[in-house]
Design an enzyme around this catalytic site. Sequence first.
Site, PDB file in Angstrom:
ATOM      1  N   LYS A   1       0.857  -1.186   0.000  1.00  0.00           N
ATOM      2  CA  LYS A   1       0.000   0.000   0.000  1.00  0.00           C
ATOM      3  C   LYS A   1       0.892   1.234   0.000  1.00  0.00           C
ATOM      4  CE  LYS A   1      -3.830  -2.420   0.410  1.00  0.00           C
ATOM      5  NZ  LYS A   1      -4.885  -2.464  -0.622  1.00  0.00           N
TER       6      LYS A   1
ATOM      7  N   LYS B   1      -2.224   1.361  -2.729  1.00  0.00           N
ATOM      8  CA  LYS B   1      -2.561   0.410  -3.782  1.00  0.00           C
ATOM      9  C   LYS B   1      -1.859   0.751  -5.080  1.00  0.00           C
ATOM     10  CE  LYS B   1      -6.639  -1.322  -3.950  1.00  0.00           C
ATOM     11  NZ  LYS B   1      -8.091  -1.630  -4.123  1.00  0.00           N
TER      12      LYS B   1
ATOM     13  N   LYS C   1       2.388  -9.467  -2.004  1.00  0.00           N
ATOM     14  CA  LYS C   1       1.669  -9.560  -3.272  1.00  0.00           C
ATOM     15  C   LYS C   1       1.447  -8.192  -3.887  1.00  0.00           C
ATOM     16  CE  LYS C   1      -2.868  -9.984  -3.447  1.00  0.00           C
ATOM     17  NZ  LYS C   1      -3.386  -8.609  -3.597  1.00  0.00           N
ATOM     18  N   ASN C   2       1.476  -8.156  -5.228  1.00  0.00           N
ATOM     19  CA  ASN C   2       0.944  -7.005  -5.950  1.00  0.00           C
ATOM     20  C   ASN C   2      -0.523  -6.843  -5.590  1.00  0.00           C
ATOM     21  OD1 ASN C   2       2.637  -7.585  -9.143  1.00  0.00           O
ATOM     22  ND2 ASN C   2       3.270  -6.319  -7.444  1.00  0.00           N
ATOM     23  N   ASP C   3      -0.989  -5.603  -5.526  1.00  0.00           N
ATOM     24  CA  ASP C   3      -2.427  -5.420  -5.439  1.00  0.00           C
ATOM     25  C   ASP C   3      -3.039  -5.712  -6.808  1.00  0.00           C
ATOM     26  OD1 ASP C   3      -4.837  -4.844  -4.155  1.00  0.00           O
ATOM     27  OD2 ASP C   3      -3.955  -3.159  -3.073  1.00  0.00           O
ATOM     28  N   GLU C   4      -4.353  -5.952  -6.819  1.00  0.00           N
ATOM     29  CA  GLU C   4      -4.964  -6.489  -8.034  1.00  0.00           C
ATOM     30  C   GLU C   4      -4.917  -5.563  -9.250  1.00  0.00           C
ATOM     31  OE1 GLU C   4      -8.322  -4.580  -5.689  1.00  0.00           O
ATOM     32  OE2 GLU C   4      -6.604  -5.865  -5.237  1.00  0.00           O
TER      33      GLU C   4
ATOM     34  N   HIS D   1      -6.940 -13.910  -7.659  1.00  0.00           N
ATOM     35  CA  HIS D   1      -7.599 -12.783  -7.003  1.00  0.00           C
ATOM     36  C   HIS D   1      -9.001 -12.671  -7.585  1.00  0.00           C
ATOM     37  CE1 HIS D   1      -8.689  -8.805  -5.593  1.00  0.00           C
ATOM     38  NE2 HIS D   1      -7.677  -8.876  -4.740  1.00  0.00           N
ATOM     39  N   ARG D   2      -9.980 -12.449  -6.728  1.00  0.00           N
ATOM     40  CA  ARG D   2     -11.377 -12.533  -7.166  1.00  0.00           C
ATOM     41  C   ARG D   2     -12.023 -11.162  -7.366  1.00  0.00           C
ATOM     42  NH1 ARG D   2     -14.723 -14.299  -1.684  1.00  0.00           N
ATOM     43  NH2 ARG D   2     -13.993 -12.561  -0.415  1.00  0.00           N
TER      44      ARG D   2
ATOM     45  N   HIS E   1      -8.708 -15.933  -2.851  1.00  0.00           N
ATOM     46  CA  HIS E   1      -9.219 -15.128  -1.745  1.00  0.00           C
ATOM     47  C   HIS E   1     -10.625 -15.619  -1.390  1.00  0.00           C
ATOM     48  CE1 HIS E   1      -6.117 -11.824  -1.779  1.00  0.00           C
ATOM     49  NE2 HIS E   1      -5.826 -12.517  -2.873  1.00  0.00           N
TER      50      HIS E   1
ATOM     51  N   LYS F   1     -12.875  -6.045   6.738  1.00  0.00           N
ATOM     52  CA  LYS F   1     -13.728  -4.970   6.210  1.00  0.00           C
ATOM     53  C   LYS F   1     -14.700  -5.447   5.151  1.00  0.00           C
ATOM     54  CE  LYS F   1     -10.527  -3.494   2.520  1.00  0.00           C
ATOM     55  NZ  LYS F   1      -9.671  -2.412   2.006  1.00  0.00           N
TER      56      LYS F   1
ATOM     57  N   SER G   1      -7.682 -11.555   3.091  1.00  0.00           N
ATOM     58  CA  SER G   1      -7.269 -10.153   3.101  1.00  0.00           C
ATOM     59  C   SER G   1      -8.492  -9.263   3.209  1.00  0.00           C
ATOM     60  CB  SER G   1      -6.484  -9.818   1.823  1.00  0.00           C
ATOM     61  OG  SER G   1      -7.300  -9.991   0.679  1.00  0.00           O
TER      62      SER G   1
END
Length: 474
Positions: A167, A169, A193-196, A288-289, A322, A330, A399
């Site tokens: 982060k 992002k 991990k890379n963010d999506e 990643h979804r 995920h 959250k 996550s």
Amino acid sequence: MSLIYEDLVKSLDSKQQAYVDLKLPDPTNGEFLLAVFHMIPGGDLNVLQAAAEIAAESSTGTNIKVSTETAFSRTMNARVYQLDLERELVWIAYPWRLFDRGGNVQNILTYIIGNILGMKEIQALKLMDIWFPPSMLEQYDGPSYTVDDMRKYLDVYDRPILGTIVKPKMGLTSAEYAEVCYDFWVGGGDFVKNDEPQANQDFCPYEKMVAHVKEAMDKAVKETGQKKVHSFNVSAADFDTMIERCEMITNAGFEPGSYAFLIDGITAGWMAVQTLRRRYPDVFLHFHRAAHGAFTRQENPIGFSVLVLSKFARLAGASGIHTGTAGIGKMKGTPAEDVVAAHSIQYLKSPGHFFEQTWSKIMDTDKDVINLVNEDLAHHVILEDDSWRAMKKCCPIVSGGLNPVKLKPFIDVMENVDFITTMGSGVHSHPGGTQSGAKALVQACDAYLQGMDIEEYAKDHKELAEAIEFYLNR
């Protein structure tokens, strides 16, 4: 059959009758993929008429009976075989020979959640659970490189794999991104991990990001004496670019096992997922979804459940997906949804919402499979030298709004530690910065392993104490 069901059957027209068999003798005989839908009919159709139209549209039929059907084509008809009028549930059996014999997951989904989600004959239609027979599992890839392989590489057992998402992002340069990775790894973390949305932005060129991450990983490994893993987002605009990114990573000098390929499975597509599984069987495939909520949120009347998405990820060969934070973080979700999905993809045999899925490719009454199920439930590594017997596990990746204080509460809900947690702001917002955030996460995990309350453990661990004070006020 009760009078109400008899009246429903009598209401069917000749086309609809071909897609209903409420006396189907043995749906679990290996010929069928089974599905349960929550369904509310629309327009003038009653529940069985609407269900028959869904079975037709999702298999061999259309809105009107055609003269071109054959005796054989009728054997491929999906059949409504059970109703629950009180709970508005419909069970449909699909002859799995309908599906592309190349182990094609997108082809199955094109049938069973394709046109039917747009049909005007329904007000609500959500695929809640599915069941794959052993005879069908034989045709599909399943995972190759699993979390057990990652554990062996990292030499990390009996605890979650501790990870982070970089982060902010987006907006860091390649060097700044690598610096965050380094800080987390030096602080004791395992996995970054890379963010999506990470791609080839002008301020963070992909090739530089890969090169700098390699340097940062090498330095962190040298300083800590611990192996590290980075998950790179290889989602791209086209097939060639996706493969080019994979090759860039594999040729960058990384040690085998130290990198994963992340794919945005819903937005990039199932073809991308299965391409990566087949081209790179020795790499952890990270699903990643992104965009799943459009289908899976419980209040959505149209779509499919988290459980269904997760099962298909395992079928396609994802090493991990995920699965949500079960209300602890959250994201929207509950234990009844997220934990059931997680258990279904990580165990050889596990109950779903309606079906108990055994991921064996041979009869689940076979004594060797029974032994495997017992070994699996005892948290032993299975399918190391007998992978023909069953489909390997898929790892829950967790996550979204977690932090060191929430690690134990999530473990308690999850009822095991066989997952990867990727805390983003829960690490990087620590008052002492990313290294301190990583140390706090490691300390929270150590407290759990020692059976100590984190507040007691924090008395001698400054970073955890700061995390408790900071996050409990958030």
